[in-house]
Design a protein around this motif. Structure first.
Motif, PDB file in Angstrom:
ATOM      1  N   SER B 867       0.852  -1.193   0.000  1.00 37.27           N
ATOM      2  CA  SER B 867       0.000   0.000   0.000  1.00 37.27           C
ATOM      3  C   SER B 867       0.890   1.247   0.000  1.00 37.27           C
ATOM      4  O   SER B 867       2.002   1.230   0.520  1.00 37.27           O
ATOM      5  CB  SER B 867      -0.896  -0.004   1.230  1.00 37.27           C
ATOM      6  OG  SER B 867      -0.115   0.048   2.393  1.00 37.27           O
ATOM      7  N   GLN B 868       0.396   2.300  -0.593  1.00 35.02           N
ATOM      8  CA  GLN B 868       1.141   3.563  -0.716  1.00 35.02           C
ATOM      9  C   GLN B 868       0.272   4.681  -0.194  1.00 35.02           C
ATOM     10  O   GLN B 868      -0.870   4.801  -0.614  1.00 35.02           O
ATOM     11  CB  GLN B 868       1.420   3.868  -2.193  1.00 35.02           C
ATOM     12  CG  GLN B 868       2.247   2.853  -2.895  1.00 35.02           C
ATOM     13  CD  GLN B 868       3.706   3.115  -2.731  1.00 35.02           C
ATOM     14  OE1 GLN B 868       4.112   4.233  -2.479  1.00 35.02           O
ATOM     15  NE2 GLN B 868       4.496   2.076  -2.844  1.00 35.02           N
ATOM     16  N   THR B 869       0.812   5.480   0.693  1.00 34.15           N
ATOM     17  CA  THR B 869       0.044   6.645   1.134  1.00 34.15           C
ATOM     18  C   THR B 869       0.847   7.901   0.875  1.00 34.15           C
ATOM     19  O   THR B 869       2.041   7.840   0.595  1.00 34.15           O
ATOM     20  CB  THR B 869      -0.345   6.547   2.617  1.00 34.15           C
ATOM     21  OG1 THR B 869       0.835   6.339   3.369  1.00 34.15           O
ATOM     22  CG2 THR B 869      -1.321   5.432   2.849  1.00 34.15           C
ATOM     23  N   GLU B 889      -5.092  -8.542   2.535  1.00 35.89           N
ATOM     24  CA  GLU B 889      -4.342  -7.425   3.091  1.00 35.89           C
ATOM     25  C   GLU B 889      -3.664  -7.920   4.358  1.00 35.89           C
ATOM     26  O   GLU B 889      -4.323  -8.363   5.287  1.00 35.89           O
ATOM     27  CB  GLU B 889      -5.298  -6.272   3.400  1.00 35.89           C
ATOM     28  CG  GLU B 889      -4.583  -5.020   3.801  1.00 35.89           C
ATOM     29  CD  GLU B 889      -5.527  -3.905   4.185  1.00 35.89           C
ATOM     30  OE1 GLU B 889      -6.738  -4.025   3.933  1.00 35.89           O
ATOM     31  OE2 GLU B 889      -5.044  -2.925   4.762  1.00 35.89           O
ATOM     32  N   THR B 941      -0.939   0.212  -6.539  1.00 37.93           N
ATOM     33  CA  THR B 941      -1.481   1.016  -5.451  1.00 37.93           C
ATOM     34  C   THR B 941      -1.136   2.473  -5.697  1.00 37.93           C
ATOM     35  O   THR B 941      -0.062   2.779  -6.213  1.00 37.93           O
ATOM     36  CB  THR B 941      -0.912   0.581  -4.089  1.00 37.93           C
ATOM     37  OG1 THR B 941       0.498   0.546  -4.185  1.00 37.93           O
ATOM     38  CG2 THR B 941      -1.431  -0.774  -3.682  1.00 37.93           C
ATOM     39  N   SER B 950      -5.264   4.277   0.547  1.00 46.10           N
ATOM     40  CA  SER B 950      -4.613   4.177  -0.758  1.00 46.10           C
ATOM     41  C   SER B 950      -5.511   3.366  -1.688  1.00 46.10           C
ATOM     42  O   SER B 950      -6.251   2.506  -1.250  1.00 46.10           O
ATOM     43  CB  SER B 950      -3.203   3.605  -0.622  1.00 46.10           C
ATOM     44  OG  SER B 950      -3.192   2.226  -0.684  1.00 46.10           O
ATOM     45  N   LEU B 952      -6.334   0.735  -4.578  1.00 43.82           N
ATOM     46  CA  LEU B 952      -5.750  -0.497  -5.087  1.00 43.82           C
ATOM     47  C   LEU B 952      -6.456  -0.865  -6.385  1.00 43.82           C
ATOM     48  O   LEU B 952      -7.683  -0.935  -6.434  1.00 43.82           O
ATOM     49  CB  LEU B 952      -5.926  -1.615  -4.062  1.00 43.82           C
ATOM     50  CG  LEU B 952      -5.667  -3.033  -4.570  1.00 43.82           C
ATOM     51  CD1 LEU B 952      -4.199  -3.238  -4.828  1.00 43.82           C
ATOM     52  CD2 LEU B 952      -6.166  -4.055  -3.574  1.00 43.82           C
ATOM     53  N   CYS B 961     -11.096  -2.531  -8.285  1.00 47.12           N
ATOM     54  CA  CYS B 961     -10.512  -1.341  -7.685  1.00 47.12           C
ATOM     55  C   CYS B 961     -11.189  -1.129  -6.347  1.00 47.12           C
ATOM     56  O   CYS B 961     -12.412  -1.222  -6.242  1.00 47.12           O
ATOM     57  CB  CYS B 961     -10.726  -0.141  -8.598  1.00 47.12           C
ATOM     58  SG  CYS B 961      -9.946   1.349  -8.001  1.00 47.12           S
ATOM     59  N   ARG B 963     -10.554   0.717  -2.055  1.00 45.82           N
ATOM     60  CA  ARG B 963      -9.719   1.538  -1.177  1.00 45.82           C
ATOM     61  C   ARG B 963      -9.144   0.644  -0.101  1.00 45.82           C
ATOM     62  O   ARG B 963      -9.841  -0.212   0.419  1.00 45.82           O
ATOM     63  CB  ARG B 963     -10.571   2.618  -0.507  1.00 45.82           C
ATOM     64  CG  ARG B 963     -11.164   3.581  -1.493  1.00 45.82           C
ATOM     65  CD  ARG B 963     -12.071   4.539  -0.766  1.00 45.82           C
ATOM     66  NE  ARG B 963     -12.799   5.344  -1.723  1.00 45.82           N
ATOM     67  CZ  ARG B 963     -13.727   6.220  -1.377  1.00 45.82           C
ATOM     68  NH1 ARG B 963     -14.039   6.381  -0.104  1.00 45.82           N
ATOM     69  NH2 ARG B 963     -14.338   6.926  -2.289  1.00 45.82           N
ATOM     70  N   VAL B 964      -7.888   0.864   0.206  1.00 45.99           N
ATOM     71  CA  VAL B 964      -7.244   0.070   1.246  1.00 45.99           C
ATOM     72  C   VAL B 964      -6.834   1.010   2.367  1.00 45.99           C
ATOM     73  O   VAL B 964      -6.253   2.068   2.103  1.00 45.99           O
ATOM     74  CB  VAL B 964      -5.998  -0.643   0.665  1.00 45.99           C
ATOM     75  CG1 VAL B 964      -5.325  -1.463   1.733  1.00 45.99           C
ATOM     76  CG2 VAL B 964      -6.392  -1.523  -0.491  1.00 45.99           C
TER      77      VAL B 964
END
Lengths: 240, 1010
Positions: B867-869, B889, B941, B950, B952, B961, B963-964
């Motif tokens: 994951s990327q924030t 996850e 991500t 983030s 996905l 698609c 949200r994570v």
């Protein structure tokens, strides 16, 4: 922190071992096959010349011996200074054979940094797990003085006479370590231990249930008795 | 309950605040699809069958057709090895099966059941539900690569049908209903072991099977009757000139093959023992002399379509040459198909798109001969396959027809006999190779001002920017007003298959405005455009909120005039396509974002031209999908292409130049006129040469004249072993903290080297002894390489391990999965790198301390992602695409090499979990709940404006698609948050504090007086 200490110690040990061994002290029969690699360097762009010999024991760990074979001539030093003035890089390569083909890997340092450090460098040879050469990395022995691209050499500032003619190099080998595996054995041992401990703890106290928990049971029973004694009155009151 | 709010308001406030911290972990039924979407595809159709054999005249069948017309469907087998039933009216997938990783050799409808042949297995499926009726192994011995062929023999006179399935070694005849083996015959395929090919064709009294052994150049011909497995005729034919049976076409009595020179050779299946070339006199009758590109059987009695560069010829080719070829010339790109008595001819001009006409003609009067024009947008490219079907209309007096066709971009279209398109399935999206998320335009003007300008110029710039923006908003409002009635009518198009308008002309940007109407950045930048490139050379943008395609665009072929080697390109012009680069990638580069408002955003795709192999660059606006300029074919092969990290501010263009390094070490910029950013000195990059197993580093720097870029190779690593996968840190990744605080208040500094590359290689395992059964073990080596200095930072070997390997590198850690051959389980390993002696530079740093740990993964995994924030504050989650179809996850806290065996208070304070050898799998951690995703090819991500969230995006055969939120939604209040109550309490407390202050002051005053 323990890990850190160990690593530092190991690193120091490697350095020490490299220092302490001399070129003649290794017996071929004891360590098996000795691999020799030719180290070449590029003082003039596009032209590699011999610099030295690297000897490696194919399946031993970190021992690499470096022998400087061709001391620099005045001309070589001048071309090195020229490289440094152009802020260019100094490349060195190691040759090896794949079948009948001669292949090579190379690494680099900034020529200017190399001059400033007095031709002291570290050579790290990377091998794969089968003992084939993967790469060569050059670095300065005293890396804190490295200035990379911002390093400058003023024309005429360095005279060829003031520079050493021989590289003072430390060589080491880097091989893949064993990859991590799930620690099931240790984990199961721990679980067994825990179980045993629990079992022992339980065995130590094998009194009957009532004797073990009388302090909880008695108040509950008391409360019940009080409640049931009051109940008929309450019911009677409600019913009338 | 009667809680006295006034009395306990303060306690309640604290309590409620605690309550808010818990977020809901489960998903309610009404939340399905609220923050996520799924689209299911089948892939490019390779075999197609309608639910009834074409051209049936039996009364019984026509009644069946009328009765069950609502459930009419078509069955497809695709390049994703999917077998599926698609509703002929609804275009929905009725059922879908993922077959094993082997191409489907064919599908056939026979006696009411669907048969498929793949991997040497004949399977029978129920057409209504897709249930497997039975499965027969045609050949007992398993082979690595199966060739296969399938045919159905239906005799209208007697009720006996047979399904023939053959591999190159064995033929079986099976009763379709029961699956009972009627008879079997061994085919002598020759010595070609696994490479033999097979093809078959039913003839009036049985079946003809042709096997071909390319190594010996020998072809064997077998003719079987229906009653026994004794061949009526066998013959061996020499054909050394033939490379593959794919250059042949088989019909009832003739096998037509193309030799390397492109001329046709015929073999009579009934009597011939050798190939015969077409006599020159007869070849002249064809009108074309060749060389022929391809030969196709088109559904008639020995009718073949021969194609050249400039056109096609339909000819009845009879190997005995009793009847001469009756050539009919067709323009290039035409397709001809026969269905019983009906002849379908599709003509298309140029690159297709718009100019497509279909002629249906019949010798029987039941089908009205007509000519219709079919229209579809130009971004689909040419029609590549045509599948017509005829059926009896209600009342039984006349016939109608439907055509289903695939276009070059792999989309599937269905038209009825009036030429109206019934539906279109965007199967091109099943072949996504690269994804780039683009922020939607917003009203953020901060970035409009060039830094470093004078006060007045900045002010003027800002004003003009605001005016531009205002005009844009006005235009947009007007467009919305105008487009409103039309968009209401359009909303009939169901989800995922929007009705499609013709492509907007490049000049009039306004026509695309209606589509882009809702494309405005939302408050938290959760709404983005996902720009994707497919392997068929198509670009599309998906709305991250709904999954709808906003625009689609075929990458145009560069103009032929730009090619230096004109002749070479001309000969293969019809074959030239846009395709991914050699490593299967088709990178997308965002050269200008949407932040520079009056300027259009710009993205560039790098692909190659299949005929010359030369790289092609094409720029487009990622928001509207309108091409910027023409596609450019580069003259030299590329080693690497890289976006320069900073945008160049020259001329106020804000374009990040794309730096191209050619194989002659020439450095060029794209677009050519862009200048380099100020202060640019040098750039390091690396190349991965998978063929030679080499990694090479380069340094690009400005020459003394500050005009030209020069490149020099700085380092080179020879890995000796095949490279499986590589992973590098995302250049835009943000790292929030540089260290980890331990339980004893010491800090462990992370080894944060942005230039690390993780490489996984595969080699033979020399250490572990080979197992008693099966192949010898292999080993996987993981390398961490500094790509600036060429230093091997760390390496480790996993013995008796093999792929699939998936690598993820982020911050200071590396996570990978592999298959342990000895223990027969998947394994997840983590490395964390810590700086040994403080922070050092990348050139001379000491080796970092690498902590490693491994875990058992109780499920097969296909892909990993992280994951990327936006700021990197939120904890990271590793996302695992499981083979079972779930996306799991997994918090990074479970993958931590510092997880101890024995817990101490210090470890507890650090928040470590005790080591457990197995990764916990919980159904709650499956982010796609019950929407299984098959054949996942990649996961992307994207950080959003919300730190906790983030996006996905998962692509493969299905798209998904969601949200994570690895640390849950810590930065957003829940939707049902009681604002009124909180406000009342706060105001109450403020008033209370004022009153008590006053009272206290009075009391103090009284005390002083007293």
């Amino acid at each position: 922190m323990g890990l850190k200490d160990i690593i530092t110690f190991a690193f120091a040990a490697i350095l020490f071992s490299v220092y302490s061994t001399t070129a003649q002290s290794i017996n071929d029969d004891e360590f098996g096959q000795v691999l020799q690699f030719t180290l070449e360097h590029e003082l003039v762009k596009g032209k590699f010349t011999k610099r030295g010999i690297l000897s490696v024991h194919s399946y031993s760990s970190e021992h690499v011996l470096y022998r400087d074979e061709a001391p620099l001539t005045d001309e070589d030093v001048l071309s090195l200074i020229k490289l440094a003035e152009a802020r260019d890089i100094y490349r060195a390569r190691v040759l090896f054979k794949v079948g009948n083909k001669v292949e090579y890997v190379y690494g680099f340092v900034y020529a200017c940094d190399l001059l400033h450090s007095g031709l002291r460098d570290n050579l790290t040879l990377a091998f794969n797990s089968h003992g084939s050469l993967v790469g060569l990395h050059l670095s300065l022995t005293d890396s804190s003085k490295a200035a990379f691209e911002s390093c400058t050499v003023k024309s005429g500032h360095l005279s060829p006479a003031s520079l050493p003619r021989v590289f003072i190099s430390h060589a080491a080998a880097l091989r893949p370590v064993q990859g991590p595996a799930p620690e099931t054995q240790i984990y199961i041992a721990r679980v067994e231990e825990e179980k045993k401990r629990k079992h022992e703890a339980e065995q130590g106290d094998n009194r009957p249930l009532v004797m073990k928990y009388w302090m909880y049971i008695v108040p509950v029973v008391l409360v019940f008795m009080v409640m049931s004694a009051q109940d008929p009155n309450a019911q009677g009151g409600g019913g009338s | 309950m009667g809680i006295n709010k006034n009395k306990f308001s303060f306690c309640m406030l604290i309590f409620l605040l605690f309550l808010q911290m818990y977020s809901v972990l489960a998903l309610y039924e009404d939340e399905i699809g609220k923050h996520d979407w799924t689209r299911q595809f089948v892939g490019r159709v390779q075999h197609l069958e309608f639910d009834l054999p074409a051209g049936t005249t039996t009364r019984q069948r026509s009644q069946q057709l009328q009765g069950g017309s609502s459930s009419r469907r078509l069955f497809v087998a695709t390049d994703h090895n999917v077998l599926a039933a698609i509703g002929l009216k609804s275009s929905r997938i009725i059922w879908r099966h993922f077959l094993e990783d082997a191409p489907v050799n064919g599908i056939k409808l026979c006696d009411g059941a669907l048969f498929s042949m793949s991997n040497g297995l004949l399977r029978s499926w129920s057409t209504s539900r897709g249930i497997l009726n039975y499965e027969i192994s045609v050949q007992e011995q398993l082979e690595a690569k199966f060739a296969g062929s399938l045919a159905c023999h239906e005799d209208p006179d007697d009720d006996r049908s047979l399904v023939f399935a053959s591999t190159a070694r064995r033929l079986v005849a099976v009763a379709p209903l029961t699956g009972a083996l009627e008879w079997a015959a061994n085919l002598d395929a020759g010595s070609g072991e696994n490479h033999s090919e097979v093809t078959s064709f039913p003839n009036p009294d049985g079946l003809t099977v042709v096997t071909f052994d390319p190594t010996a150049g020998k072809m064997r011909l077998h003719r079987f009757g229906t009653e026994s497995g004794v061949a009526k005729r066998t013959a061996t034919v020499k054909a050394e000139w033939l490379t593959s049976l794919q250059r042949c076409a088989i019909s009832v009595s003739t096998l037509a093959c193309l030799d390397p020179a492109g001329s046709i050779r015929l073999l009579s299946l009934s009597s011939g023992s050798d190939f015969k070339p077409l006599p020159p006199s007869l070849a002249e009758q064809l009108g074309h002399a060749g060389p022929w590109q391809s030969v196709e059987e088109i559904g008639g009695q020995d009718l073949f379509q021969l194609t050249t560069n400039s056109g096609a010829v339909v000819a009845m080719l009879d190997a005995s040459l009793a009847t001469g070829p009756t050539g009919e010339s067709l323009p290039a790109g035409s397709l001809l198909r026969y269905r019983g008595q009906v002849r379908f001819l599709l003509r298309q001009q140029g690159d297709g798109g718009g100019g497509v006409t279909l002629e249906a003609s019949s010798s029987s009067s039941l089908v009205a001969s007509n000519k219709i024009s079919l229209s579809f947008a130009s971004h689909h490219g040419r029609v590549s396959q045509l599948y017509p079907v005829t059926f009896v209309r209600k009342g039984g007096s006349s016939y109608g027809y439907r055509v289903v066709m695939t276009t070059r971009d792999a989309d599937l279209h269905a038209f009825d006999d009036t030429g109206e398109r019934q539906w279109m399935r965007e199967e091109s999206l099943a072949g996504i190779v690269s994804v780039e998320a683009v922020d939607l335009p917003s009203a953020d003007e901060d970035e409009l001002v060039t830094p470093g300008g004078s006060v007045f110029s900045s002010f003027a710039q800002r004003l003009s920017g605001q005016v531009h923006h205002f005009i844009h908003v006005l235009q947009h409002l007007m467009l919305c007003w105008r487009a409103r009635p039309a968009s209401q009518a359009d909303s009939l198009g169901e989800f995922g298959y929007p009705d499609e308008a013709p492509a907007p002309p490049a000049s009039a940007a306004s026509s695309s405005g209606s589509g882009a109407g809702s494309l405005i950045r939302d408050e938290f930048n959760l709404h983005k455009l996902l720009v994707v490139a497919t392997k068929d050379g198509k670009l599309a943008a998906l709305d991250s909120a709904t999954g709808r395609s906003v625009w689609r665009l075929m990458i145009p072929m560069p103009a032929a005039a730009a090619v230096a080697e004109g002749t070479a390109a001309d000969s293969a012009r019809t074959e030239a396509r846009i395709e991914p680069l050699a490593d299967g990638q088709m990178p997308l580069y965002i050269q200008r974002t949407t932040a520079h408002f009056p300027l259009e955003p710009m993205a560039t795709v790098l692909c190659r031209d299949s005929s010359t192999g030369r790289p092609v660059l094409f720029s487009f606006n990622p928001i509207t999908g309108i091409g910027i300029g023409l596609a450019q074919r580069l003259q030299s092969r590329l080693l690497q292409a890289l976006l320069v990290p900073q945008p160049s501010h020259d001329n106020g263009q804000y374009i990040r130049p794309l730096m191209l390094l050619s194989d002659t070490l020439q450095v060029t910029l794209y677009p050519a006129k862009t200048a380099l950013p100020h202060g640019f000195k040098s750039l390091n990059l690396y190349t991965i040469d998978r063929d030679n197993r080499l990694l090479q580093g380069y340094r690009l720097r400005l020459t003394e004249q500050q005009q030209q870029m020069s490149a020099i190779s700085t380092w080179r690593l020879a890995l000796h072993e095949p490279i499986l996968v590589t992973a590098a840190r995302r250049p835009t990744e943000q790292v929030h903290s540089v260290g980890r605080v331990l339980g004893n208040r010491h800090v462990l500094y992370k080894y944060l080297n942005p230039n690390l590359l993780a490489v996984a290689t595969l080699a033979k395992d020399m250490v572990t002894p080979a197992p008693q059964i099966g192949d010898a073990y292999t080993q996987i080596t993981i390398w961490l390489i500094d790509t600036v200095s060429g230093r091997v930072v760390a390496s480790a070997t996993h013995h008796h391990s093999s792929g699939p390997v998936s690598l993820v590198h982020s911050e200071h850690w590396l996570v990978y999965s592999l298959w342990n051959q000895k223990q027969r389980r998947f394994q997840l390993s983590v490395w964390e790198l810590f700086a040994g002696n403080g922070l050092r530079d990348c050139m001379n740093a000491t080796q970092p301390i690498v902590g490693k740990q491994s875990y058992i993964l109780p499920a097969p995994v296909q892909h990993l992602a992280v994951s990327q924030t936006e700021r990197g504050i939120t904890a990271k989650s590793v996302l695992l695409a499981l083979r079972s179809g779930g996306i799991m996850e997994l918090s990074k806290a479970f993958l931590d090499p510092r997880r101890p065996f024995d817990m101490t208070p210090e470890f507890q304070e650090e928040g470590l979990m005790p080591y457990h050898p197995e990764v916990p799998m919980s159904t709650q951690a499956i982010v796609n709940y019950n929407q299984s995703l098959h054949r996942v090819e990649g996961m992307v991500t994207v950080p959003t404006g919300l730190e906790s969230t983030s996006l996905l995006f998962v692509h493969g055969t299905d798209l998904f698609c969601t949200r994570v939120q690895p640390s849950k939604m810590f930065d957003v209040l829940k939707a049902d948050f009681d604002y009124a109550f909180i406000a009342a309490v706060t105001i109450g407390m403020i008033i209370g504090s004022f009153v008590t202050q006053r009272l206290a002051a009075r009391k103090a005053l009284f005390r002083l007086w007293s």
